[in-house]
Design an enzyme around this catalytic site. Sequence first.
Site, short mmCIF file in Angstrom:
data_model
loop_
_atom_site.label_atom_id
_atom_site.label_comp_id
_atom_site.label_asym_id
_atom_site.label_seq_id
_atom_site.Cartn_x
_atom_site.Cartn_y
_atom_site.Cartn_z
CB CYS A 2 3.81 53.05 -5.55
SG CYS A 2 5.10 52.38 -6.58
NE ARG A 27 3.10 55.57 0.40
CZ ARG A 27 2.51 54.70 1.19
NH1 ARG A 27 1.94 55.13 2.29
NH2 ARG A 27 2.46 53.44 0.90
CD1 TRP A 74 11.06 54.16 -3.90
CD2 TRP A 74 10.77 51.97 -4.24
NE1 TRP A 74 12.13 53.50 -3.34
CE2 TRP A 74 11.98 52.15 -3.53
CE3 TRP A 74 10.39 50.67 -4.56
CZ2 TRP A 74 12.80 51.11 -3.14
CZ3 TRP A 74 11.21 49.61 -4.18
CH2 TRP A 74 12.40 49.84 -3.47
CG ASN A 99 0.51 51.92 -4.84
OD1 ASN A 99 0.85 52.59 -5.80
ND2 ASN A 99 0.19 52.45 -3.67
N GLY A 100 2.19 47.88 -5.96
CA GLY A 100 2.37 46.44 -5.76
C GLY A 100 3.17 45.85 -6.91
CD GLU A 482 17.50 52.05 14.43
OE1 GLU A 482 17.47 51.01 13.74
OE2 GLU A 482 16.89 53.08 14.12
CE LYS A 486 17.46 55.27 11.62
NZ LYS A 486 16.26 54.55 11.98
CD GLU A 489 17.27 54.84 7.49
OE1 GLU A 489 16.46 54.44 6.65
OE2 GLU A 489 17.08 54.72 8.72
CG HIS A 505 36.93 36.92 16.83
ND1 HIS A 505 37.77 35.88 17.16
CD2 HIS A 505 36.38 37.34 17.99
CE1 HIS A 505 37.72 35.66 18.47
NE2 HIS A 505 36.89 36.54 19.00
CE LYS A 603 8.21 56.39 8.20
NZ LYS A 603 9.37 56.27 9.11
O1 M6R Z 1 7.00 50.16 8.83
P1 M6R Z 1 7.99 49.13 9.33
O2 M6R Z 1 8.43 49.43 10.73
O3 M6R Z 1 7.51 47.74 9.16
O4 M6R Z 1 9.25 49.32 8.40
C1 M6R Z 1 10.34 48.45 8.49
C2 M6R Z 1 11.58 49.06 7.87
O5 M6R Z 1 11.39 49.28 6.52
C3 M6R Z 1 11.97 50.38 8.55
O6 M6R Z 1 12.13 50.20 9.92
C4 M6R Z 1 13.28 50.94 7.97
O7 M6R Z 1 14.33 50.09 8.26
C5 M6R Z 1 13.50 52.35 8.51
N1 M6R Z 1 13.25 53.30 7.48
C6 M6R Z 1 14.87 52.59 8.98
O8 M6R Z 1 15.00 53.87 9.52
#
Ligand code: M6R
Length: 608
Positions: A2, A27, A74, A99-100, A482, A486, A489, A505, A603
């Site tokens: 949000c 975001r 969101w 927000n929250g 990672e 990527k 997502e 395994h 984000k």
């Molecule tokens: O802002 P942050 O680094 O604390 O965010 C943590 C995760 O939400 C963030 O790294 C998320 O996994 C990424 N969007 C992945 O690409």
Amino acid sequence: MCGIIAAASTRNVGKLLVQGLHKMEYRGYDSAGIALHQENSIAHLRSVGKVQLLEEKMIEEKPKSKLGIAHTRWATHGEPSEANAHPHKSKESVYIVHNGIIENYVELKESLIAKGYDFTSQTDSELIAHLLDFFINKGNSMIEAMYLAKEKLDGAYAIAAIDLKDNSNLVVARNKSPLLIGLGTDEMFAASDPLAIAQLTNDFIFLEDGDVASISAEEYKIYDSSKAEVTRDVTHIDISSQATSKGDFRHFMEKEIYEQPEAVSSTIDGRIGGEDVLDNIFGLGSSDLFSKVERIQIVACGTSLHAGRVAANWFSSIAELPCQIDYASEYRYRNPHVDKNSLLITISQSGETADTLAALNYAREKDYLASLTICNVPTSSLARESDFSLFTNAGPEIGVASTKAFTTQLAGLMLLALSLAKSRNLNPLLRGRIIKALRLLPETIAEALLCKEKMIEIAPSIANKDNALFLGRGIFYPIAKEGALKLKEISYIHAEAYPAGELKHGPLALIDENMPVIALAPESEIAEKLISNLEEVKARGGTLYVFADPSVNMDVKAGHLIHMPKCDFFMTPIVYNIPLQILSYEVALLRGTDIDQPRNLAKSVTVE
Ligand code: M6R
């Protein structure tokens, strides 16, 4: 997640509020809305989907107003719908954006229903409007009503509110969710994200937990949790429009991938000298403190956690320190035992991730030597609440998928491993070797970026699959993780990562011609073992995509062997991650997904 923007001005604010919503689109959100004070009524427009749709409604209705609040939502409580979109209102009079999460919303909602309030949404936020209305109707000012409401609310919130009875002031409140005031000329703003108002002002006041403020075009007043009027520092930040625009790139993610050589230079510059890391780059007294450290605890989420997993390896091999690493969302629920002289490290791009902040707050009660954050946003809550910090200086990262933030986190964490080793008088020769390699790193990353054509060539053979497997060993396992994160997502292809030795395994059962297997094979003592693991995949018909040191040669049959630039082994995790980012991007491009704002994601994850 949000986003809030609010404005009080001597000019019309509708357009600039919508522009601010556009700036917060990165975001992640699913609906948007605005409430504009019009003397005798409040114009209230909401839409599901992109801010563009709200903008179209605004163009149609042309509301004029000098005081307003706006929001991108969101969804947490209730589906994305117009009724659930913010602002929420009470009796056409009090309008709020939030927000929250309000944790005790069920009982508060019941008590407000008993008092005769009608609820039109499924959200936890709407009750804030009713609570404010209830207290205002008892004769309280907006500020007083906000304090009375705060006494009832449990949870995290940033709130902005307007009341039909007051056409010049808006009231805001912050508790565990970012909120700031922007100072203009003949106008003032409030926002949850400085980027929302960066085109309107460079002067920001970051509110603290418990603060309530009233804001008009001419002035603002801030009160702390004890209701005393307080002065908070004004921070001047010049966020260039270049940093927040895509330029000639198709997506922010693409721009951010190609910015990495420069971003890493910014992380390293001014922090190394001669053959060593400089003293106290994590804050005054940090070098002294590091000499006392006997153990490290890392907490982080998502990509930042993967950076931590790589660093745990470096802390052990360079600084000879044991390191425990936890998902921030899990850490405080496992009743962690803290050994003496432990250093707590948080890693975060945004510095506002709710789980990481909650872990830091929890850890404060424990017996840590100190807390230290590796973070990209110097004005963030994490930066302000940690004892020591190193800012990665990557510049704003707008794409939801983290790229340059990850790479610069790794560079920052390497500086930390070197600093710890230096304070502990360990491995001077190794430190000198790594410093040399760090100086070359921006160049090596630039070389790795040249694999783009190759990634474009192989992307179609992955884009038409439903699954993918990433393999790495040792320090490359987190890089494989990672890579898988990527891909999943932004392309929505299901992807998992395994340490290659684990294949037989269980996961080997998944291998057939429909399973692309992406493997990281730098030159290392376990490269040969990894290659045997890959032979097992090949024998079962899996298609191999092997990113390898130039010395590694293997028959990948119908697959691909991609040779990576030669570099010092300590830099390889950083360098091998680069083609994985480009591959995911090119695959997502072919699948036509919303790369910068993938579905369901945000984000900055500001709720636990
Ligand atoms: O802002 P942050 O680094 O604390 O965010 C943590 C995760 O939400 C963030 O790294 C998320 O996994 C990424 N969007 C992945 O690409």
